[in-house]
Write a protein that holds these residues in place. Structure first.
Motif, PDB file in Angstrom:
ATOM      1  N   MET D   1      30.557  22.244  57.209  1.00 51.20           N
ATOM      2  CA  MET D   1      30.743  23.669  56.985  1.00 51.20           C
ATOM      3  C   MET D   1      29.616  24.190  56.105  1.00 51.20           C
ATOM      4  N   GLN D   2      29.389  25.488  56.209  1.00 47.91           N
ATOM      5  CA  GLN D   2      28.383  26.134  55.391  1.00 47.91           C
ATOM      6  C   GLN D   2      29.062  27.037  54.375  1.00 47.91           C
ATOM      7  N   LEU D   3      28.476  27.113  53.194  1.00 47.65           N
ATOM      8  CA  LEU D   3      28.938  28.055  52.179  1.00 47.65           C
ATOM      9  C   LEU D   3      28.218  29.376  52.398  1.00 47.65           C
ATOM     10  N   GLY D   4      28.954  30.482  52.389  1.00 40.82           N
ATOM     11  CA  GLY D   4      28.312  31.776  52.584  1.00 40.82           C
ATOM     12  C   GLY D   4      29.055  32.879  51.868  1.00 40.82           C
ATOM     13  N   LYS D  28      25.908  35.627  54.568  1.00 45.09           N
ATOM     14  CA  LYS D  28      24.637  35.068  54.097  1.00 45.09           C
ATOM     15  C   LYS D  28      24.882  33.691  53.473  1.00 45.09           C
ATOM     16  N   ASN D  29      23.958  32.779  53.664  1.00 47.82           N
ATOM     17  CA  ASN D  29      24.039  31.493  52.981  1.00 47.82           C
ATOM     18  C   ASN D  29      24.004  31.705  51.474  1.00 47.82           C
ATOM     19  N   VAL D  30      24.692  30.833  50.736  1.00 48.21           N
ATOM     20  CA  VAL D  30      24.659  30.914  49.264  1.00 48.21           C
ATOM     21  C   VAL D  30      24.349  29.546  48.668  1.00 48.21           C
ATOM     22  N   ASP D  31      23.896  29.572  47.407  1.00 44.76           N
ATOM     23  CA  ASP D  31      23.708  28.324  46.666  1.00 44.76           C
ATOM     24  C   ASP D  31      25.020  27.950  45.969  1.00 44.76           C
ATOM     25  N   PHE D  32      24.978  26.916  45.123  1.00 44.62           N
ATOM     26  CA  PHE D  32      26.213  26.430  44.500  1.00 44.62           C
ATOM     27  C   PHE D  32      26.822  27.458  43.536  1.00 44.62           C
ATOM     28  N   ASN D  35      25.335  32.548  44.976  1.00 48.95           N
ATOM     29  CA  ASN D  35      24.284  33.567  45.133  1.00 48.95           C
ATOM     30  C   ASN D  35      23.590  33.421  46.474  1.00 48.95           C
ATOM     31  N   PRO D  36      23.411  34.542  47.179  1.00 52.44           N
ATOM     32  CA  PRO D  36      22.788  34.488  48.500  1.00 52.44           C
ATOM     33  C   PRO D  36      21.376  33.888  48.460  1.00 52.44           C
ATOM     34  N   THR D  37      21.095  33.064  49.450  1.00 52.23           N
ATOM     35  CA  THR D  37      19.752  32.516  49.666  1.00 52.23           C
ATOM     36  C   THR D  37      19.257  33.106  50.991  1.00 52.23           C
ATOM     37  N   SER D  38      18.361  32.436  51.674  1.00 50.09           N
ATOM     38  CA  SER D  38      17.891  32.979  52.954  1.00 50.09           C
ATOM     39  C   SER D  38      18.787  32.507  54.100  1.00 50.09           C
ATOM     40  N   GLY D  39      18.778  33.255  55.161  1.00 50.78           N
ATOM     41  CA  GLY D  39      19.540  32.864  56.340  1.00 50.78           C
ATOM     42  C   GLY D  39      20.924  33.487  56.362  1.00 50.78           C
TER      43      GLY D  39
END
Lengths: 95, 95, 95, 95, 95
Positions: D1-4, D28-32, D35-39
């Motif tokens: 799964m992806q975190l978003g 949007k993808n997020v970091d831990f 917070n949104p990152t790219s993609g």
């Protein structure tokens, strides 16, 4: 799903016979404003979309869950034409 | 689907027995003009395509939806030979 | 399919019980000359391949289409050992 | 799964009929830290998630394993709203 | 399969009901020495793995081939805990 814009068409006469009658569109990735970025996919049209329209595409086995792509060697399908893309409460793209 | 150009062939004698008789082509990604870019995939030919031709490939479970790839450990198939790539009303590639 | 070279092995005792007896190889991506590039995958061997060999791997649900991977939580399989990679009429890799 | 993180919504009236009633969120993808990152991906909501929430998305055929996405041309689904992301014993994100 | 190291956990109460009882681990990609590189996935644990362990994950439909993930909206599963990673005859990682 991916957001994309139809920019063209691929024509093929010599193909798997299950693909007869399907329309193959070239779909470029877009940003939230509907502007093309890098990358593209060739997707079968299942909703009567045309060049210039912003659409959603589904990939993989999910691309075979429409009436016209069922059991066919197709890994990307246009399954929706986008009316609006709203980001943070603002309409970034309107058809 | 991905647009690609067949640039070569992979030969294997020691392989899963279901793969006997299949032809494995090396397919480089191409741009809208049919010119190779970076990246390639090895795909089974289901349409009688040959080296030098621009083709469409389908990946994943969709690659097993042709008569010759059904139920086989194959994750990419050439399912169409491209005649033309038309972008923004212009023929960018013609076979 | 992806072209790769087996560079090593992963051993696991605590694993899903369906995986008992399977061999997990580390497969690095290779170029047309069979030389490792960046990126790798861990794939189950279905053809008796060993370290140092150039192989083809199939991913996703296609990885479960061999006798030993059927219905198992495995998403990459080595399904062929490569004899030759021929590009533009030239043998770039010969086993 | 992806975190978003859900940042918006895509509206479509002309779409595959199986998609009627589904809500398409832009994730949007997020970091831990959330917070949104790219993609980003466009995913169907199956859990009543709203804009601003951090979620998990499942892709591919797994996206069709919820009651509302079964057998539909959908390749990404929001299947969980995230309460906490704990990394190395520290809560990096709390709802 | 991908090699990864469990670095944390995601907790969710509002989720698809099929997901009740599943544990979601954050798994960072690792190199052959078991050291984290870039990129991560959230995967369901099927083998009793814990934070700090190096594991194998399977993605896509293959992630649903364990007893606890069958027919669930889950696209990544931890299906093995790694004991050793041997590359070119050398143990690069030992648990």
């Amino acid at each position: 799903m991916q957001l994309g814009k139809i920019v063209g068409t691929v024509v093929s006469t010599q193909k798997d016979e299950k693909l007869t009658g399907l329309k193959f569109h070239v779909v470029k990735n877009v940003d939230f404003d509907g502007n093309p970025t890098s990358g593209f996919v060739v997707a079968v049209d299942s909703v009567g979309a045309g060049v210039g329209e912003v659409v959603l595409t589904a990939a993989g086995s999910s691309a075979r869950q429409t009436d016209i792509t069922k059991d066919k060697p197709v890994d990307a399908v246009i399954m929706a034409i986008v009316d609006t893309i709203e980001i943070d409460g603002e309409n970034r793209y309107v058809k």
